[in-house]
Design an enzyme around this catalytic site. Structure first.
Site, PDB file in Angstrom:
ATOM      1  N   CYS A 395       6.384  -2.236  -6.815  1.00 45.93           N
ATOM      2  CA  CYS A 395       5.466  -1.857  -7.881  1.00 45.93           C
ATOM      3  C   CYS A 395       4.448  -2.980  -8.127  1.00 45.93           C
ATOM      4  CB  CYS A 395       6.255  -1.500  -9.141  1.00 45.93           C
ATOM      5  SG  CYS A 395       5.282  -0.757 -10.466  1.00 45.93           S
ATOM      6  N   ILE A 396       4.341  -3.475  -9.350  1.00 42.65           N
ATOM      7  CA  ILE A 396       3.358  -4.512  -9.646  1.00 42.65           C
ATOM      8  C   ILE A 396       3.678  -5.809  -8.905  1.00 42.65           C
ATOM      9  CG2 ILE A 396       4.542  -5.386 -11.702  1.00 42.65           C
ATOM     10  CD1 ILE A 396       1.835  -5.709 -13.016  1.00 42.65           C
TER      11      ILE A 396
END
Length: 659
Positions: A395-396
């Protein structure tokens, strides 16, 4: 003839009011005593006098219940008493919440997401198209006429088709009475017709900026989800049945759950998604053995104990998202990715990000690059005694890793042998509904909120935002279960983790939202970090990209566009399910499926047309790819015997800090 009789009350009015007041007292005990007790003393007796339970025959103004059996009379009395108890509990909880909020500043704005201007624009466009409105109204009228027609036919004993059906996967109307009971069937279909019509009307507006229309579509969907008949006691057959069968005990329990959630949220409703008391980090979640071998202000590095005699020479370093805790990779032994990786002979290191407080409010994306990616890479290479490392970004964490690869490419740093991305984005032009939360007006309000919070965004705010993206599953289903049905949420490790959000430091979070979601600067080649302009086209590192077909946070279209930006060999794969289950899918579970295609054509539609479907988890296929880039076998590395001495046992202390 049987002699007429009256019900002997279970308790007199005064006694019932006293019991109800005690129930209200109990619900509010968590607030400051003097203020809450004062509120309850003022409100509880008034409510008891305003809404007393029905009284038996023979009392002034009583309801005649002579036709009821003794058991029915007793049930009626118990139901009346429980309704009063529930009312007192709710009133006490609301009074407590009001007192807790009294000293807080007023809301920054009644419209924090700035929906009103977008809604006004869409409504103005609709008003300028009266012919379209007339057609829409005629269409709605026709649908309702069809509904009444088939309802009348059904009442006459005919078999009829449904005019409106819930979408596949919609769990709100699974109770049989939504279909078998004619009244609830009409309620259900009326709602579905109206909500579908309204969402179609908004979605069909022309001449409006796409992002403006998407914002209105999103909040219209939130509104129609909120007014579903399943969310109200009197129109939910399952909740009504539970209330009658329990003589109102379910309503009392529901209001006690409501009061507990208000108290836990400090006066703001924080709906419980699971039984939080059943889990403890390091005891029954996040239990894979290992050591913390490095830490700085932003990260701890965990080295996990090998379970094989030999391991691959090149270790694997994982960067989870700092929005969540790393133990999504290690919930339980039977679904732990970390344990599975060690069983495959992989030397596993994981980054555990700090849960920042106000002291880290001014930390930047560059700080996370240097003290996160670079510091972790240095530590792992030193601990393993190697010159190369394989990496994973989730994800991030994957977005940051992408930036690090471009930064390293510009500097000629070749220490990363390969990189795998789990549900990570580089191109944010199709980043899903989270784009709706990144316009400048909303970011301005967000900045004020973080300033008021000491320079950080609360973990609860982050959780609320992500829950809103799937409100039926993550908000309303628990609202119905906890409050209308009066049931406890079941223990669920994934939802325990989901609620264990971290805070976000102001400078980092705002720059991330503006530069990536707002400006799409990385994909455009305009992002500058540490005085280096980042160009993903210069990254020649072998890349493996995982996406999920039903991911609502990192949509596969967005992930695919990012995969096309790298300049080296890229393998793209699509898994079944969503942002979490699409990634965390242990092979032993034999769930879902995945698709592969060795080619990387211009569009994801072309990729899907040529993809091959495979049953089960994608992990084994990825392992083949990873091991081909992990070097020879070497003796297993004991975390206690490396050059970096252990600081503490896994899972470490950073992960245990609550928001």
């Amino acid at each position: 003839m049987a002699k007429s009789s009256t019900v002997t009350p279970v308790a007199g009015p005064k006694k019932r009011a006293t019991k109800a007041k005690k129930a209200g007292d109990k619900s509010a005990k968590a607030a400051p005593a003097s203020r809450v007790e004062a509120a309850k003393a003022a409100t509880a007796p008034e409510a008891a006098r305003a809404a007393p339970p029905p009284r038996a025959a023979g009392m002034s103004g009583a309801i005649n219940v002579d036709f009821l059996s003794p058991a029915q009379r007793e049930s009626l009395e118990q139901l009346s008493l429980n309704l009063a108890r529930a009312a007192m509990t709710a009133q006490g909880a609301i009074a407590e919440a009001a007192l807790r909020q009294a000293d807080r500043p007023a809301a920054l704005t009644p419209d924090p997401f700035h929906v009103a201007p977008a809604l006004s624009e869409v409504m103005a466009r609709l008003a300028a198209q009266p012919d379209r409105l007339m057609r829409a109204q005629a269409d709605l009228f026709t649908r309702y006429m069809d509904l009444w027609k088939v309802s009348a036919q059904r009442a006459g004993g005919e078999d009829t088709r449904e005019i409106a059906r819930p979408e596949r996967g919609d769990k709100r109307f699974t109770d049989p009475e939504w279909s078998t009971n004619p009244v609830f069937d009409v309620i259900k279909q009326s709602y579905l017709i109206t909500s579908e019509w309204l969402n179609e009307l908004v979605g069909g507006v022309d001449g409006v900026e796409p992002i403006t229309k998407r914002r209105v579509e999103f909040f219209t969907k939130m509104l129609t989800d909120a007014i579903s008949p399943s969310n109200f006691l009197l129109s939910n057959p399952a909740a009504l049945r539970e209330a009658m069968e329990s003589n109102g005990e379910s309503i009392v329990k529901g209001m006690q759950n409501f009061a507990a959630d208000l108290s836990r949220g400090g006066g703001q409703l924080s709906i419980s998604q699971t039984d939080f008391t059943q889990f403890k980090v390091g005891e029954n979640v996040a239990t894979a053995p290992g050591k913390v071998i490095f830490q700085n202000e932003l990260i701890q590095i965990l080295q996990f104990t090998p379970t094989t005699k030999t391991v691959c020479e090149i270790p694997l370093l994982i960067f989870p998202p700092w929005i969540n805790k790393f133990y999504i990779l290690d919930l339980r032994p039977e679904n732990s990715m970390i344990r599975w990786l060690t069983s495959q002979g992989i030397n596993v290191f994981v980054t555990s990000w700090v849960n920042p407080d106000g002291a880290l409010a001014d930390r930047t994306f560059e700080d996370y690059l240097k003290e996160g990616i670079y510091a972790a890479t240095d530590a792992v290479l030193k601990q393993a005694g190697v010159k190369k490392v394989n990496t994973v970004g989730y994800c991030i964490g994957g977005t940051l890793l992408s930036c690090a690869l471009a930064h390293m490419a510009a500097r000629g740093d070749e220490r990363i042998e390969s990189s795998t991305f789990f549900a990570a984005q580089q191109d944010f032009s199709e980043a899903g509904d989270l784009l709706l939360f990144t316009n400048e007006e909303w970011l301005g309000e967000l900045e004020k909120k973080m300033d008021a919070g000491g320079g950080v965004l609360s973990g609860q705010t982050m959780a609320d935002t992500f829950n809103a993206l799937r409100s039926n599953d993550l908000i309303w289903s628990f609202f119905v279960n906890n409050y209308l049905m009066g049931k406890e949420p079941r223990p669920f490790d994934l939802l325990f983790w989901n609620a264990d959000q971290t805070r976000m430091p102001r400078t980092l979070h705002l720059s991330y939202l503006r530069k990536f979601y707002g400006q799409n600067a990385l994909a455009k080649g305009e992002l500058v970090l540490d005085n280096v302009r980042l160009d993903l086209g210069k990254v020649k590192t072998p890349i493996y990209v995982q996406s999920s077909k039903e991911d609502h946070i990192a949509p596969y279209r967005s992930v695919y566009k990012g995969a096309k930006l790298f300049g080296g060999p890229v393998t793209f794969m699509m898994a079944g399910s969503g942002h979490i289950a699409g990634v965390i899918n242990h092979p032993d579970a034999k769930k879902y499926q995945h698709w592969t295609n060795d080619k990387l054509p211009p569009t994801v539609e072309e990729w899907m047309a040529g993809a091959e479907e495979h049953p089960g988890s994608w992990w084994p296929e990825w392992m083949v790819w990873l091991k081909a880039r992990s070097g020879r076998q070497v003796p297993a590395r004991d975390p206690t015997k490396g050059p970096l001495k252990p600081l503490e046992d896994a899972p470490g202390s950073y992960v245990k800090v609550k928001s």
